[in-house]
Design a protein around this motif. Sequence first.
Motif, short mmCIF file in Angstrom:
data_model
loop_
_atom_site.label_atom_id
_atom_site.label_comp_id
_atom_site.label_asym_id
_atom_site.label_seq_id
_atom_site.Cartn_x
_atom_site.Cartn_y
_atom_site.Cartn_z
N THR A 1 32.74 55.70 28.93
CA THR A 1 31.86 54.62 29.38
C THR A 1 31.85 53.43 28.41
O THR A 1 31.95 52.29 28.87
N PRO A 2 31.74 53.64 27.10
CA PRO A 2 31.73 52.47 26.20
C PRO A 2 33.01 51.63 26.30
O PRO A 2 32.95 50.41 26.20
N TYR A 3 34.13 52.29 26.52
CA TYR A 3 35.39 51.55 26.64
C TYR A 3 35.49 50.82 27.97
O TYR A 3 36.04 49.73 28.05
N ARG B 1 33.08 49.48 29.57
CA ARG B 1 32.22 48.30 29.54
C ARG B 1 32.87 47.14 28.82
O ARG B 1 32.56 45.98 29.08
N SER B 2 33.75 47.40 27.86
CA SER B 2 34.31 46.33 27.04
C SER B 2 35.75 45.98 27.38
O SER B 2 36.38 45.22 26.65
N THR B 3 36.27 46.51 28.46
CA THR B 3 37.65 46.19 28.86
C THR B 3 37.67 45.79 30.33
O THR B 3 36.81 46.17 31.10
N VAL B 4 38.68 45.04 30.68
CA VAL B 4 38.86 44.60 32.06
C VAL B 4 40.28 44.96 32.49
O VAL B 4 41.24 44.68 31.79
N GLY B 5 40.40 45.60 33.64
CA GLY B 5 41.72 45.90 34.19
C GLY B 5 42.33 47.21 33.73
O GLY B 5 43.48 47.50 34.06
N PHE B 6 41.60 48.02 32.98
CA PHE B 6 42.13 49.28 32.49
C PHE B 6 41.56 50.48 33.25
O PHE B 6 41.66 51.61 32.79
N ASP B 7 40.96 50.25 34.40
CA ASP B 7 40.32 51.32 35.17
C ASP B 7 41.28 52.45 35.47
O ASP B 7 40.93 53.63 35.35
N ARG B 8 42.49 52.12 35.87
CA ARG B 8 43.48 53.14 36.22
C ARG B 8 43.80 54.03 35.02
O ARG B 8 43.91 55.25 35.14
N LEU B 9 43.93 53.43 33.85
CA LEU B 9 44.21 54.19 32.63
C LEU B 9 43.09 55.18 32.33
O LEU B 9 43.33 56.35 32.05
N PHE B 10 41.84 54.72 32.41
CA PHE B 10 40.71 55.60 32.13
C PHE B 10 40.61 56.71 33.18
O PHE B 10 40.29 57.86 32.84
N ASP B 11 40.90 56.40 34.43
CA ASP B 11 40.89 57.42 35.48
C ASP B 11 41.95 58.48 35.20
O ASP B 11 41.71 59.68 35.38
N LEU B 12 43.13 58.06 34.75
CA LEU B 12 44.20 59.01 34.43
C LEU B 12 43.77 59.93 33.29
O LEU B 12 44.00 61.14 33.34
N ILE B 13 43.16 59.38 32.27
CA ILE B 13 42.73 60.19 31.13
C ILE B 13 41.70 61.23 31.57
O ILE B 13 41.80 62.41 31.23
N GLU B 14 40.72 60.80 32.36
CA GLU B 14 39.69 61.72 32.81
C GLU B 14 40.25 62.80 33.74
O GLU B 14 39.91 63.97 33.62
#
Length: 154
Positions: free
Chosen positions: A7-9, A11-24
């Motif tokens: 969540t903290p990351y 909030r402070s990044t734009v356009g990296f949603d796919r990367l965070f979804d892959l990690i989770e």
Amino acid sequence: MRGFDLTPYRRSTVGFDRLFDLIENNARAIQGDNYPPFNIERLSDDKYRVTLAVAGFREDELDIVAQQNLLQVSGRKAELGNDERAKFVHVGIANRSFERRFELADFVRVESAALADGLLVIELVREVPEAMKPKKIAINGGQIVEIGKQSDAA
């Protein structure tokens, strides 16, 4: 194993949603089933090999589906009848169906697949389109030319 709180990351990044979804999603998958076992090799900068141990499966029982950014490998075994099951004294070779998913980077495609000696080998290659490759820009020799106008030297 505890999950990651990204969540903290987010909030402070734009356009990296796919990367965070892959990690989770991968963190959840690691906790789950690891059948069949597999290897991923990097053969060169743009070539990869995925090898799955699929002992007991025939070619017609395996499916490989490549979509945009996703490679899905599945195996379906027919259920043994009572007569066939009664012949076994011990069953130690996994005979269950499976589905394994691999997230692919942009421009990665399946080049080939082969089944031999109980191993399914899938060759992958990354082909970046010419329009996406870096281009060297020549520097004009001292004159400034406005776009849409021709220089006097032409």
